[in-house]
Motif scaffolding. Structure first.
Motif, PDB file in Angstrom:
ATOM      1  N   GLN A 193     -25.546 -24.990  83.534  1.00 55.33           N
ATOM      2  CA  GLN A 193     -26.839 -25.569  83.203  1.00 55.33           C
ATOM      3  C   GLN A 193     -26.916 -27.077  83.431  1.00 55.33           C
ATOM      4  O   GLN A 193     -27.948 -27.675  83.180  1.00 55.33           O
TER       5      GLN A 193
ATOM      6  N   ALA B  69     -41.824 -23.642  73.911  1.00 53.52           N
ATOM      7  CA  ALA B  69     -42.067 -23.262  75.305  1.00 53.52           C
ATOM      8  C   ALA B  69     -40.866 -22.550  75.914  1.00 53.52           C
ATOM      9  O   ALA B  69     -41.019 -21.745  76.834  1.00 53.52           O
ATOM     10  N   LYS B  70     -39.649 -22.845  75.401  1.00 52.99           N
ATOM     11  CA  LYS B  70     -38.440 -22.195  75.906  1.00 52.99           C
ATOM     12  C   LYS B  70     -37.979 -21.053  75.006  1.00 52.99           C
ATOM     13  O   LYS B  70     -36.918 -20.472  75.262  1.00 52.99           O
TER      14      LYS B  70
ATOM     15  N   LEU C  92     -32.520 -29.661  74.400  1.00 51.26           N
ATOM     16  CA  LEU C  92     -33.485 -28.612  74.744  1.00 51.26           C
ATOM     17  C   LEU C  92     -33.413 -28.252  76.228  1.00 51.26           C
ATOM     18  O   LEU C  92     -33.580 -27.091  76.604  1.00 51.26           O
ATOM     19  N   LYS C  93     -33.149 -29.245  77.046  1.00 48.69           N
ATOM     20  CA  LYS C  93     -33.100 -29.010  78.490  1.00 48.69           C
ATOM     21  C   LYS C  93     -31.960 -28.076  78.863  1.00 48.69           C
ATOM     22  O   LYS C  93     -32.104 -27.204  79.730  1.00 48.69           O
TER      23      LYS C  93
ATOM     24  N   LEU D 187     -41.746 -28.392  72.948  1.00 51.01           N
ATOM     25  CA  LEU D 187     -40.823 -28.073  74.028  1.00 51.01           C
ATOM     26  C   LEU D 187     -39.930 -26.900  73.655  1.00 51.01           C
ATOM     27  O   LEU D 187     -39.644 -26.030  74.479  1.00 51.01           O
TER      28      LEU D 187
ATOM     29  N   THR E 157     -39.435 -31.497  81.523  1.00 49.01           N
ATOM     30  CA  THR E 157     -39.177 -31.836  80.122  1.00 49.01           C
ATOM     31  C   THR E 157     -39.708 -33.220  79.787  1.00 49.01           C
ATOM     32  O   THR E 157     -40.383 -33.419  78.774  1.00 49.01           O
TER      33      THR E 157
ATOM     34  N   LEU F 193     -37.060 -21.389  71.861  1.00 43.39           N
ATOM     35  CA  LEU F 193     -35.991 -21.892  70.999  1.00 43.39           C
ATOM     36  C   LEU F 193     -36.552 -22.331  69.651  1.00 43.39           C
ATOM     37  O   LEU F 193     -37.741 -22.593  69.509  1.00 43.39           O
TER      38      LEU F 193
ATOM     39  N   THR G 289     -30.225 -25.989  76.750  1.00 44.34           N
ATOM     40  CA  THR G 289     -30.052 -24.832  75.873  1.00 44.34           C
ATOM     41  C   THR G 289     -31.030 -23.736  76.275  1.00 44.34           C
ATOM     42  O   THR G 289     -32.237 -23.965  76.316  1.00 44.34           O
ATOM     43  N   GLU G 290     -30.527 -22.572  76.558  1.00 46.16           N
ATOM     44  CA  GLU G 290     -31.373 -21.455  76.984  1.00 46.16           C
ATOM     45  C   GLU G 290     -31.634 -20.463  75.849  1.00 46.16           C
ATOM     46  O   GLU G 290     -32.661 -19.776  75.854  1.00 46.16           O
ATOM     47  N   TYR G 291     -30.724 -20.393  74.886  1.00 44.18           N
ATOM     48  CA  TYR G 291     -30.872 -19.434  73.789  1.00 44.18           C
ATOM     49  C   TYR G 291     -30.471 -20.103  72.484  1.00 44.18           C
ATOM     50  O   TYR G 291     -29.565 -20.935  72.450  1.00 44.18           O
TER      51      TYR G 291
END
Length: 284
Positions: free
Chosen positions: A102, A17-18, A53-54, A14, A175, A20, A56-58
């Protein structure tokens, strides 16, 4: 160690995929064995890691573990948007969710369950967070070190796996779907994921699936209605097993699922062991 790295292995897909990083930070010496409910501890960590993870973008998410003062200390840290101090006290209440950056999807149910599970183990869970500086959830569990560790503390998934099955997963949360799909594929199954009930019906008509994992809370047509429609369209000589999956707690969902024609019932968050055992019950 095995439990912690198992969680990391499930979450790194996961994270990648983002874009991270997912780090593991173990402070040694950490006991090789501890006496406790490994399935529930894994559920707690997966739930906290999925949330991190859901939102957090960076940056990164870190799973930290250490043994101190006869307690197992676990934490999940992220570089996400953080949570305002005024909202932190409410965050562990059922269906409560901060509406800051978010935080525009899902409910607070997962955190409420985490708090209840930790409390049943005699431990504690708390949050440290600052807006724009990320969040850290701390879990403390008073576990014992066994004198003679068992050789196999967890019933292995392989012992309940029947064979490689073609499965349909109906789940609108991307997710959650990625986690469940990863757990099932790890057991050797072929999984097709769709995000709503109408696509699920199309898949059932066009594909040949040996079981369906069906979320009850879908946009538009919910899981109860989908199960009823599947049953109405089936041939008399073939019945597809359906396992209900839900984040609801304490209601009549299981009874309603049975009345709608479903064969199994699971509550989120899920583990590979729960999925495998559910498959064995409904497919066998």
């Amino acid at each position: 160690h095995a439990l912690i790295y198992d969680v990391a292995r499930l979450e790194r897909g996961l994270a990648q995929a983002k874009g991270l990083h997912f780090y593991v930070d173990i402070i040694e010496p950490l006991p090789a064995w501890l006496l406790g409910d490994s399935v529930r501890i894994k559920q707690i960590l997966l739930n906290l890691a999925n949330n991190a993870l859901k939102f957090t973008e960076y940056g990164s998410v870190t799973l930290h573990a250490e043994w101190a003062e006869e307690n197992l200390h676990l934490s999940i840290s992220d570089t996400g948007p953080g949570i305002p101090e005024a909202s932190q006290a409410r965050l562990f209440q059922r269906f409560e969710q901060e509406q800051g950056p978010q935080r525009n999807s899902g409910s607070g149910l997962g955190l409420a369950i985490c708090r209840e599970l930790v409390g049943l183990m005699g431990g504690s869970i708390d949050l440290q967070s600052r807006v724009a500086h990320g969040s850290t959830f701390h879990v403390r569990l008073p576990l014992a070190i066994p004198e003679q560790p068992a050789l196999s503390p967890i019933w292995p998934v392989e012992s309940v796996a029947l064979r490689s099955l073609r499965l349909l997963l109906v789940e609108d949360d991307a997710t959650v779907a990625a986690v469940i799909r990863g757990l099932l594929e790890r057991q050797g199954h072929l999984v097709r994921h769709v995000g709503n009930g109408l696509n699920a019906l199309a898949e059932v008509e066009q594909g040949t699936y040996e079981a369906i994992f069906l979320d009850l809370d879908l946009p538009g047509v919910d899981g109860f209605q989908i199960a009823q429609l599947v049953r109405q369209c089936e041939d008399s000589d073939r019945r597809i097993p359906i396992v209900a999956v839900t984040a609801r707690s304490g209601g009549d969902e299981e009874l309603r699922a049975r009345e709608a024609g479903m064969d199994g019932f699971l509550r989120k968050p899920l583990t590979g062991e729960q999925l495998a055992e559910a498959l064995q019950r409904v497919v066998a």
